[in-house]
Design an enzyme around this catalytic site. Sequence first.
Site, mmCIF file in Angstrom:
data_model
loop_
_atom_site.group_PDB
_atom_site.id
_atom_site.type_symbol
_atom_site.label_atom_id
_atom_site.label_comp_id
_atom_site.label_asym_id
_atom_site.label_seq_id
_atom_site.Cartn_x
_atom_site.Cartn_y
_atom_site.Cartn_z
ATOM 1 N N SER A 146 3.453 -1.945 10.330
ATOM 2 C CA SER A 146 4.907 -1.957 10.561
ATOM 3 C C SER A 146 5.558 -3.307 10.271
ATOM 4 O O SER A 146 6.532 -3.686 10.920
ATOM 5 C CB SER A 146 5.227 -1.498 11.989
ATOM 6 O OG SER A 146 4.773 -0.167 12.186
ATOM 7 N N HIS A 148 -9.435 1.238 4.944
ATOM 8 C CA HIS A 148 -8.145 1.444 5.607
ATOM 9 C C HIS A 148 -8.361 2.391 6.789
ATOM 10 O O HIS A 148 -9.170 3.317 6.711
ATOM 11 C CB HIS A 148 -7.122 2.027 4.626
ATOM 12 C CG HIS A 148 -5.749 2.039 5.219
ATOM 13 N ND1 HIS A 148 -5.341 3.013 6.087
ATOM 14 C CD2 HIS A 148 -4.718 1.169 5.103
ATOM 15 C CE1 HIS A 148 -4.092 2.738 6.481
ATOM 16 N NE2 HIS A 148 -3.695 1.624 5.895
ATOM 17 N N LYS A 185 0.190 4.284 -0.430
ATOM 18 C CA LYS A 185 -0.436 5.501 0.121
ATOM 19 C C LYS A 185 -0.153 6.704 -0.801
ATOM 20 O O LYS A 185 0.008 6.521 -2.004
ATOM 21 C CB LYS A 185 0.025 5.724 1.562
ATOM 22 C CG LYS A 185 -0.163 4.454 2.420
ATOM 23 C CD LYS A 185 0.029 4.649 3.885
ATOM 24 C CE LYS A 185 -0.161 3.325 4.601
ATOM 25 N NZ LYS A 185 -0.057 3.445 6.046
ATOM 26 N N GLU A 231 -6.758 4.813 7.857
ATOM 27 C CA GLU A 231 -6.571 6.243 7.555
ATOM 28 C C GLU A 231 -7.835 6.820 6.921
ATOM 29 O O GLU A 231 -8.198 7.965 7.169
ATOM 30 C CB GLU A 231 -5.336 6.423 6.649
ATOM 31 C CG GLU A 231 -4.049 6.211 7.444
ATOM 32 C CD GLU A 231 -2.884 5.633 6.654
ATOM 33 O OE1 GLU A 231 -2.894 5.686 5.413
ATOM 34 O OE2 GLU A 231 -1.954 5.111 7.315
ATOM 35 N N GLY A 264 2.425 2.467 10.667
ATOM 36 C CA GLY A 264 3.338 3.583 10.460
ATOM 37 C C GLY A 264 4.019 4.053 11.736
ATOM 38 O O GLY A 264 4.641 5.113 11.766
ATOM 39 N N GLU A 310 -5.329 -4.860 10.670
ATOM 40 C CA GLU A 310 -4.318 -3.826 10.846
ATOM 41 C C GLU A 310 -4.594 -3.061 12.133
ATOM 42 O O GLU A 310 -5.407 -2.113 12.134
ATOM 43 C CB GLU A 310 -4.361 -2.845 9.664
ATOM 44 C CG GLU A 310 -4.079 -3.489 8.325
ATOM 45 C CD GLU A 310 -3.482 -2.480 7.340
ATOM 46 O OE1 GLU A 310 -2.391 -2.742 6.839
ATOM 47 O OE2 GLU A 310 -4.101 -1.430 7.097
ATOM 48 N N ASN A 328 0.880 -1.172 0.000
ATOM 49 C CA ASN A 328 0.000 0.000 0.000
ATOM 50 C C ASN A 328 0.916 1.222 0.000
ATOM 51 O O ASN A 328 1.485 1.571 1.019
ATOM 52 C CB ASN A 328 -0.883 -0.032 1.258
ATOM 53 C CG ASN A 328 -1.700 1.232 1.423
ATOM 54 O OD1 ASN A 328 -1.783 2.053 0.505
ATOM 55 N ND2 ASN A 328 -2.306 1.395 2.587
HETATM 56 P P1 PGA Z 1 2.837 0.378 7.633
HETATM 57 O O1 PGA Z 1 1.388 0.568 6.982
HETATM 58 O O2 PGA Z 1 3.397 -0.913 7.104
HETATM 59 O O3 PGA Z 1 3.622 1.578 7.196
HETATM 60 O O4 PGA Z 1 2.632 0.335 9.115
HETATM 61 C C1 PGA Z 1 0.534 -0.529 6.795
HETATM 62 C C2 PGA Z 1 -0.766 -0.064 6.212
HETATM 63 O O5 PGA Z 1 -1.205 1.047 6.529
HETATM 64 O O6 PGA Z 1 -1.388 -0.784 5.413
#
Ligand code: PGA
Length: 247
Positions: free
Chosen positions: A210, A93, A11, A95, A171, A165, A9
Amino acid sequence: MRSSLIAGNWKMNGSLQSVIDLVEGIKAGDPGNAELAVCPPAVFLMKVGGMLAETGISLGAQNVCDREAGAFTGEISAAMLKECGCSYAIVGHSERRALYLESDQLVAARFSMALSAGIIPILCVGETLDEREQGVTETVVTRQIDAVLDLCGIEGIARAVIAYEPVWAIGTGKVATPGQAQAVHAFIRAKLEQLDSGVAQQVQILYGGSMNPSNAAELLSQPDIDGGLIGGAALKADDFLAIAQSA
Ligand code: PGA
């Protein structure tokens, strides 16, 4: 036996040139036995789709509109994503849920539109740190999945991928322990088992938050973790491929 899916992903990162470089890097490497998918920013889907032709690497979108067509400024329909070559679309997601206030019902509607265009939704679910500390992780995940079950049924889930997640791990560099992740994955599978054991056994449940080359092998060796949805580490071809190789 479920195969492993490693999905990147990306983003809202990169430029046209960095995206081209990243795709070239991934194409040049060896992903081992895992299936790969990449979800670039929407404006680069056509370009990346063209570059991935005949590579076996799938293309995914980061979101999909909950309506078919019409006056929905700024949105992208499932049919358009299909025309760009998308096989997957991320929906729900954290976010999107947190920053753009997407409700469980809106996420379910997006999920449904993806399915109707023949796109596999990657349904993201997961709790915030607060919710984990209050002990309501299972309640939250249940609510998020139930919204989709209410609209699309278990038949819908059968044609989808789920990504667990935990919001506190996205992140942040804080990764769920393999035990914490496995426990929620097993909970999700057990929940689906009550509706249809064939679907429960077949549906891929990815972990996201992460994941990186040093923690991937242990997470991916858990019995109910069938791959990863990778953010930060998916922006480097070598790291993305290293995660795939440990699947
Ligand atoms: P990350 O993001 O690996 O940077 O923690 C995962 C995601 O948001 O799908």
